[in-house]
Design an enzyme around this catalytic site. Structure first.
Site, mmCIF file in Angstrom:
data_model
loop_
_atom_site.group_PDB
_atom_site.id
_atom_site.type_symbol
_atom_site.label_atom_id
_atom_site.label_comp_id
_atom_site.label_asym_id
_atom_site.label_seq_id
_atom_site.Cartn_x
_atom_site.Cartn_y
_atom_site.Cartn_z
ATOM 1 N N CYS A 1 -3.307 5.163 -1.385
ATOM 2 C CA CYS A 1 -2.875 4.319 -2.226
ATOM 3 C C CYS A 1 -2.123 5.044 -3.741
ATOM 4 O O CYS A 1 -1.238 4.447 -4.415
ATOM 5 C CB CYS A 1 -3.504 3.167 -2.865
ATOM 6 S SG CYS A 1 -4.113 2.088 -1.569
ATOM 7 N N GLU B 1 -11.643 1.097 -13.357
ATOM 8 C CA GLU B 1 -10.232 1.635 -14.026
ATOM 9 C C GLU B 1 -10.352 1.330 -15.569
ATOM 10 O O GLU B 1 -10.050 1.998 -16.690
ATOM 11 C CB GLU B 1 -9.182 0.902 -13.896
ATOM 12 C CG GLU B 1 -7.934 1.634 -14.421
ATOM 13 C CD GLU B 1 -6.490 1.149 -13.632
ATOM 14 O OE1 GLU B 1 -6.675 0.365 -12.911
ATOM 15 O OE2 GLU B 1 -5.668 1.697 -13.868
ATOM 16 N N LYS C 1 0.733 -5.381 -9.694
ATOM 17 C CA LYS C 1 0.394 -5.729 -8.239
ATOM 18 C C LYS C 1 0.286 -7.281 -8.401
ATOM 19 O O LYS C 1 0.265 -7.670 -7.258
ATOM 20 C CB LYS C 1 -0.984 -5.083 -8.057
ATOM 21 C CG LYS C 1 -0.724 -3.573 -7.732
ATOM 22 C CD LYS C 1 -2.094 -2.803 -7.239
ATOM 23 C CE LYS C 1 -1.499 -1.402 -7.030
ATOM 24 N NZ LYS C 1 -1.453 -0.505 -8.023
ATOM 25 N N HIS D 1 -0.066 -5.043 -3.659
ATOM 26 C CA HIS D 1 -0.524 -3.704 -3.652
ATOM 27 C C HIS D 1 0.291 -3.024 -2.432
ATOM 28 O O HIS D 1 0.178 -3.299 -1.106
ATOM 29 C CB HIS D 1 -1.796 -3.508 -3.144
ATOM 30 C CG HIS D 1 -2.233 -2.099 -3.376
ATOM 31 N ND1 HIS D 1 -1.805 -1.012 -3.590
ATOM 32 C CD2 HIS D 1 -3.550 -1.942 -3.310
ATOM 33 C CE1 HIS D 1 -2.304 0.083 -3.473
ATOM 34 N NE2 HIS D 1 -3.710 -0.177 -3.611
ATOM 35 N N PHE E 1 -7.908 5.355 -1.547
ATOM 36 C CA PHE E 1 -9.127 5.625 -0.484
ATOM 37 C C PHE E 1 -9.429 7.292 -0.497
ATOM 38 O O PHE E 1 -8.329 7.977 -0.581
ATOM 39 C CB PHE E 1 -8.769 5.209 0.804
ATOM 40 C CG PHE E 1 -8.993 3.953 1.154
ATOM 41 C CD1 PHE E 1 -9.502 2.966 0.334
ATOM 42 C CD2 PHE E 1 -9.058 3.164 2.585
ATOM 43 C CE1 PHE E 1 -9.712 1.617 0.481
ATOM 44 C CE2 PHE E 1 -9.164 2.064 2.618
ATOM 45 C CZ PHE E 1 -9.616 0.809 1.852
ATOM 46 N N HIS F 1 -3.559 0.807 -12.318
ATOM 47 C CA HIS F 1 -3.705 0.757 -10.849
ATOM 48 C C HIS F 1 -4.027 -0.605 -10.357
ATOM 49 O O HIS F 1 -3.263 -1.293 -9.650
ATOM 50 C CB HIS F 1 -4.620 1.564 -10.076
ATOM 51 C CG HIS F 1 -4.776 1.605 -8.809
ATOM 52 N ND1 HIS F 1 -3.525 2.130 -7.909
ATOM 53 C CD2 HIS F 1 -5.578 1.311 -7.706
ATOM 54 C CE1 HIS F 1 -3.971 2.020 -6.672
ATOM 55 N NE2 HIS F 1 -5.118 1.573 -6.610
#
Lengths: 408, 395
Positions: free
Chosen positions: A167, A311, A332, A337, A396, A300
């Site tokens: 991502c 975050e 998002k 996403h 990831f 994010h």
């Protein structure tokens, strides 16, 4: 070739295609609103899943830049990317044919590339029917293919790379482009990212129980997971002197990039958000700025309980006493996403916010999580003059990237 | 270059062996890692490969590699085969470079770049089989995180506490060389002080099946050291991983570690080409010679080629040798590695690592030349990407 302090990277063109529609105008209009763009997925079967929605792109206009072979073989990810690249190039006023093509770089990040087509190839291959007709599609399946299609279609013969860091792929693609501009390896870089929805990611996030059954609600007290999306975005990065010399309009500056790795867990972020903190601090240091210089953070903000909390901890660590000051939002909740495309789409959204003087809201956010304790912007968009903003992307593998962007 | 980038550590998990010394010993003795691959292979019997592979004949198949000897992480049991090879090669390279990664500042300033074309093919196939057989709700949460291309990079970072920039890249047959180029970009940009540049790919039934359908696999009857004519334009597939530790010469000196070789130039670029085809050999060769000519003018002693048995890639090596020979007025030595290890898309890192071994030992098995001083690895892939990597012996 080491960094040349005299070279600065500017953005002279932006393009995007998302669930909000094809083009940055549709995206900007959606960023002002407070309605998500999710709908039932119909690209593949979602039978038996408790989640059926995503930010699926309804229509992908065919790019006129495609050669006939590429158009025939292109994956959905390629077609998304090519639309965004064409819009960005047109906006920049660049005709690659008029430049030294060896000075044009290409960096398109993606997480799964042509996986949707690979799945179709494999499904056919598993059946008794001959697989021959799918062969051309298999060549479009690797994650490097979109970068190649873009470079070949626009005639860019400079440096080329296809980052694939889940991502954060396309945020890193912008960071790579920034490096090439600064080092003098390229005068122009087409940087961005793309990802199409596919069975593998949809069923995978479902299996991880990371998807919310209802539209996602980043930073909300009652958030229950993410909503997937798809799309692409592209930025034309250019050496400032090169851009000024040809009379180009400068949309924004890419001031800095910071990359880090959590090195903790294959999917979960470090509990203290140390990797996210390191990336943002790295981007600020790279830009030669302190945290006080940031007027907005495009987070994010996936909507999963753990990611948003980590975050927020990272932002508290970076901004300290000022943590509640810069407005923070996640796009998002609006678009879903978009995985490997998210970094580039959010960079484009941030540039639109810098230029338009507004902070996009976090669609779906109703009750801000007190554990996050940030200035979390709820709908509608907040009018605010912005000079600089940070955009965060985490993937990831613990792969993190933060960008610092500045209004021109 | 005032402060050149040097190679200070090497790691291998390859058909030729595991670890630099074993690889060098096998290479020096003229051993090949290419053997007949059949479903009765012991590794298949141990269940390492969950998917039956199609009959491929000869292959560069990793044998004798025990991941537990190299990977301490409790995540090992969930790591896919491709990640195991890449993590083990990175671990060896870091140990070889004697990096102390217990120090937080060193962790933060150490990056990792992994080049791979396909990543984890076998588990992807296994995962999709389940989804196709039982429906989308049957996705396995334990497998899914392994299916992204950067899974190996994440595992390597956890294993080694690498907290600096972590980038995975893919560029078809040039995935390995592009990883090296990206590592240099990170160093040039000051984003880190040292980088582990790794490349790896594994066998996968879908890719091998596609090669077989397209009649690109070498026939089983081909002799061990068959060249172009005998193989009729077909390749010997392989799998493996390799890693290099790259850092500035001044940093290596400061910590008292001797370097193996210098990375003098990496000329990442491309020429006009269809995105799905190999570049035109003569043009690609001329362009690569032009790019490496920008490096200091010591002649190239040897070309460590990327020939793989396919017609366009073999032709590129031939054209490159001719063009380079004409440019420097003397023909360089030449080696190809498909009959030694087979071919995989990110093999460029392994070839570069073999070049470093040759420069370290001033000798390349198979080249009758008194001293190997400068080697070029002419990386190239479909869509016209060109990545010549020039490595020099230490002054």
């Amino acid at each position: 070739m080491a960094r040349d302090a005299t070279r600065r990277a500017v953005v002279t063109g932006i393009g995007a295609i998302t669930a909000a529609g094809p083009g940055t105008a549709d995206l900007e209009a959606a960023l002002h609103g407070s309605t998500h763009c999710f709908r039932d997925v119909d690209l593949f079967s979602t039978e038996g899943l408790r989640v059926r929605i995503a930010g699926q792109v309804e229509r992908i206009p065919t790019s006129s830049l495609f050669g006939s072979a590429a158009a025939r073989r292109a994956s959905r990810s390629d077609r998304l990317a090519m639309f965004a690249v064409e819009q960005a190039l047109r906006g920049s006023g660049i005709d690659p044919g008029e430049l030294d093509r060896r000075r044009i770089g290409t960096s398109i990040g993606t997480s799964t590339g042509g996986m949707l087509e690979t799945e179709a190839y494999y499904e056919t291959r598993r059946s008794p029917a001959p697989a021959g007709r799918w062969r051309p599609r298999l060549l479009a399946a690797t994650v490097g293919a979109t970068t190649d299609v873009v470079a070949a279609s626009i005639g860019a013969f400079g440096p080329r790379v296809a980052p694939s860091t889940a991502c954060s792929s396309s945020a890193i693609s912008i960071a790579m482009g920034l490096g090439w501009i600064r080092s003098g390896r390229a005068d122009v870089v087409v940087a961005g990212g793309t990802d199409a929805l596919c069975r593998m990611t949809y069923s995978g996030f479902h299996a991880l129980q990371a998807m919310a059954p209802e539209p996602c609600r980043p930073f909300d007290r009652d958030r229950a997971g993410l909503t997937l999306g798809e799309g692409a975005a592209a930025l034309v990065l250019e050496d400032e002197e090169h851009a000024r010399a040809r009379g180009a309009s400068v949309l924004a500056f890419v001031r800095g990039a910071g990359l880090s790795c959590d090195a903790t867990h294959p999917t979960a972020p470090h509990e203290d958000g140390r990797g996210a903190r390191q990336a943002l601090e790295g981007a600020l240091a790279d830009a030669g700025l302190g945290p006080d210089a940031i007027d907005y953070v495009n987070a994010h903000g996936t909507g999963t309980p753990q990611n948003d909390a980590c975050e927020a901890r990272a932002l508290h660590a970076v901004f300290g006493d000022r943590a509640a000051e810069p407005p923070v939002s996640s796009t998002k909740g609006l678009l879903g996403h978009t995985l490997g495309a998210a970094g580039a789409i959010e960079a484009v959204a941030t540039i639109l916010a810098l230029r338009g003087g507004f902070v996009p809201p976090t669609v779906g956010l109703e009750n801000p999580d007190p554990e996050c304790a940030l200035d979390l912007v709820r709908g509608p968009a907040r009018a605010l003059r912005l000079e600089r903003a940070a955009s965060n992307s985490y993937g990831f593998g613990g792969n993190n990237c933060s960008l610092v962007l500045e209004r021109a | 270059m005032t402060d050149p980038i040097v190679v200070t550590g090497l790691g291998f998990v390859s058909p030729l062996g595991t670890g630099a010394e074993e690889v060098w010993n096998h290479w020096s003795r003229g051993s090949s890692g290419v053997r007949h691959l059949g479903n009765g292979d012991p590794r298949l019997a141990r269940g390492v490969d969950p998917i039956s592979l199609p009959p491929v004949g000869k292959a560069g198949f990793v044998r004798g590699f025990d991941p537990k000897q190299h990977v301490r992480s409790p995540h090992l049991r969930r790591m896919d085969w491709c990640s195991r090879m890449i993590v083990a090669s990175a671990t060896q390279a870091v140990a070889d470079a004697r990096l102390d990664l217990n120090d937080e500042e060193t962790q933060i300033r150490t990056g990792l770049v992994v080049g791979s074309c396909f990543g984890n093919q076998r588990e992807t196939q296994r995962y999709m089989d389940r989804v196709f057989d039982r429906g989308p709700a049957a996705g396995q949460p334990i497998l899914f995180p392994n299916l992204v291309l950067n899974a190996s990079g994440g595992y390597a970072a956890i294993e080694l506490s690498l907290r600096g920039p972590n980038v995975s890249v893919s560029e078809h047959e040039a995935s390995g060389e592009v990883a090296i180029a990206t590592a240099l970009d990170l160093l040039d940009g000051g984003l880190c002080d040292r980088v582990v540049a790794a490349g790896g790919d594994e066998f996968g039934a879908v890719y091998l099946g596609a090669l077989r359908e397209r009649r690109l696999l070498a026939p089983e009857t081909a002799p061990d050291r068959a060249r172009d004519d005998a193989r009729r334009g077909r390749l010997i597939p392989g799998e493996g991983a390799a890693a290099l530790v790259l850092e500035r010469a001044s940093d290596a000196r400061a910590r008292g570690h001797a370097a193996y070789a210098v990375v003098s130039r990496v000329g990442l670029g491309s020429i006009e080409c269809s995105p799905y085809l190999a570049p035109e050999p003569e043009r690609a060769a001329r362009e690569m010679v032009e790019r490496i000519a920008q490096a200091p003018s010591r002649p190239i002693s040897a070309v460590f080629g990327g020939a793989n048995g396919t017609v366009p890639r073999d032709a590129l090596d031939r054209a490159f040798l001719a063009s380079l020979g004409a440019h420097q007025g003397a023909p360089p030595g030449y080696l190809r590695f498909d009959d030694l290890v087979g071919d995989w898309p990110s093999r460029g890192v392994l070839i570069a690592a073999l070049a470093v071994l040759a420069l370290r030992n001033r000798h390349a098995p198979g080249i009758e030349r008194s001293t190997i001083e400068r080697v070029v690895v002419p990386g190239s892939g479909r869509s016209g990407i060109l990545v010549p990597v020039v490595l020099d012996m230490l002054a």
